[in-house]
Write an enzyme that holds these catalytic residues in place. Structure first.
Site, PDB file in Angstrom:
ATOM      1  N   LYS A 215      10.299  19.794 -20.326  1.00  0.00           N
ATOM      2  CA  LYS A 215      10.804  19.175 -19.095  1.00  0.00           C
ATOM      3  C   LYS A 215       9.643  18.878 -18.155  1.00  0.00           C
ATOM      4  O   LYS A 215       9.574  17.818 -17.554  1.00  0.00           O
ATOM      5  CB  LYS A 215      11.823  20.105 -18.428  1.00  0.00           C
ATOM      6  CG  LYS A 215      13.137  20.156 -19.195  1.00  0.00           C
ATOM      7  CD  LYS A 215      14.050  21.290 -18.772  1.00  0.00           C
ATOM      8  CE  LYS A 215      15.249  21.359 -19.722  1.00  0.00           C
ATOM      9  NZ  LYS A 215      16.091  22.534 -19.518  1.00  0.00           N
TER      10      LYS A 215
ATOM     11  N   ASP B 287      21.665  19.321 -13.856  1.00  0.00           N
ATOM     12  CA  ASP B 287      22.266  19.634 -15.156  1.00  0.00           C
ATOM     13  C   ASP B 287      23.706  19.129 -15.228  1.00  0.00           C
ATOM     14  O   ASP B 287      24.294  19.060 -16.304  1.00  0.00           O
ATOM     15  CB  ASP B 287      22.259  21.157 -15.397  1.00  0.00           C
ATOM     16  CG  ASP B 287      21.124  21.594 -16.316  1.00  0.00           C
ATOM     17  OD1 ASP B 287      20.639  20.749 -17.096  1.00  0.00           O
ATOM     18  OD2 ASP B 287      20.737  22.775 -16.261  1.00  0.00           O
TER      19      ASP B 287
ATOM     20  N   GLN C 255      17.262  27.580 -15.884  1.00  0.00           N
ATOM     21  CA  GLN C 255      17.217  27.562 -17.349  1.00  0.00           C
ATOM     22  C   GLN C 255      18.079  28.685 -17.914  1.00  0.00           C
ATOM     23  O   GLN C 255      17.947  29.847 -17.519  1.00  0.00           O
ATOM     24  CB  GLN C 255      15.749  27.700 -17.816  1.00  0.00           C
ATOM     25  CG  GLN C 255      15.568  27.567 -19.302  1.00  0.00           C
ATOM     26  CD  GLN C 255      15.900  26.164 -19.817  1.00  0.00           C
ATOM     27  OE1 GLN C 255      15.516  25.148 -19.242  1.00  0.00           O
ATOM     28  NE2 GLN C 255      16.627  26.102 -20.925  1.00  0.00           N
TER      29      GLN C 255
END
Ligand code: NAD
Length: 291
Positions: free
Chosen positions: A53, A122, A97
């Site tokens: 990322k 997300d 995460q």
């Protein structure tokens, strides 16, 4: 092998190119898109994902903050970290995460809910889930959104297609169903209690596998000429990843298929970049962001 191979690399590059252009336009308007990634503890797979990322951000000129918290971080400490990022107008996207360490894993939902929905890149916050369900604008989960974008770039028709999704998770199966429905596919969701799964799967023009079981989808479950999207990532040996689809056999029957590795995983990261620029743009338009 008959099927067209849908290369994640090729389509991820297109998504990133578009996101990079939008990022540059935002920078020119005085807003530098910025993503904050929080990682708690040291899960090796998570560290690889986070590195990817960060690399993608660097490639596209998006700022990224890597916030590594110790494995013993408490829920209160993590929530305080999220609160600070929510309040920071210079941060446009926040991502925690997963998976979280054991002592806070049970609070995952509460932790994800703490993220400002406008920064929830997300697309997991209930506000964004609800927006998707009613077809209103919002941040969409990266993996299914990346799959849709790939179908569009590849010129594979969605409208009127029979789509079958195997798997009903909140991060892949369910949002994928909504995104396909939004584009006028006729959608069936299958799961662990589905009867006659192979027969249902064989009806699909677009078959999406998001099960988490190596080579679960066999060639006899694929309609000749169908498009097969393999979301699964299964490690079957220290250096061997396979998808949820028996790739070699299914590729003999399918019209188009995504490989693993080199397929959907790359689209997910690319789509995250798009979500960061989308979030930055929306926050700029609503006022109150810093470049
Ligand atoms: P999950 O475990 O949350 O859900 C799996 C789903 O599969 C469940 O809904 C379950 O009902 C269904 N299922 C299980 N056994 C079944 C059976 N025998 N028949 C029919 N359905 C069955 O998994 P998830 O988070 O949706 O992830 C699925 C896979 O996708 C995993 O391999 C995961 O690693 C991978 N994944 C990849 C990406 C990516 O970027 N490529 C992103 C997210 C998840």
């Amino acid at each position: 092998m008959a099927a067209r191979i849908l290369s994640g690399k090729e389509f991820a590059a297109k998504i990133k190119e578009a996101a990079g252009r939008r990022a540059a336009a935002l920078c020119a308007a005085g807003v530098h898109p910025r993503l904050a990634v929080i990682i708690v503890g040291a899960d090796p797979a998570s560290e690889v994902y986070v590195r990817n990322k960060r690399k993608a951000c660097e490639e596209l000129g998006i700022l990224s903050d890597h916030i590594a918290l110790p494995a013993e971080t408490t829920k209160a400490e993590l929530l305080a970290c999220i609160d600070a990022l929510n309040a920071d107008a210079g941060v446009h996207g926040i991502l925690v995460q997963l998976p979280l360490p054991a002592q806070i894993a049970a609070s995952e939902e509460e932790i994800l809910r703490r993220i400002d929905p406008r920064k929830d890149v997300d697309g997991f916050h209930p506000v964004n889930v609800g927006q998707l369900a009613i077809g209103a604008p919002g941040l969409r989960p990266c993996t299914p959104a990346g799959c849709i974008r790939m179908l569009e770039y590849a010129g594979i028709p969605i409208e009127g297609a029979r789509a079958v999704i195997i798997g009903r998770s909140n991060i892949v199966g369910k949002p994928m169903a909504h995104l396909l429905l939004e584009r006028n596919a006729t959608v069936t969701i299958c799961h662990s209690r589905t009867q006659n799964l192979a027969a249902v799967a064989r009806e699909a023009d677009i078959l999406v596998a998001a099960v988490g079981r190596p080579r679960f989808v066999t060639a006899d479950m694929v309609k000749p000429g169908a498009t097969v999207i393999d979301v699964g990532i299964n490690r079957i040996a220290p250096k061997q990843l396979v998808g949820d689809v028996d790739f070699d056999a299914a590729a003999e029957v399918a019209g188009a298929i995504t490989p693993v590795p080199g397929g959907v995983g790359l689209l997910t990261v690319a789509m995250l970049m798009e979500n960061v620029v989308q979030a930055a743009q929306a926050q700029m338009e609503q006022g109150g962001v810093e470049g």
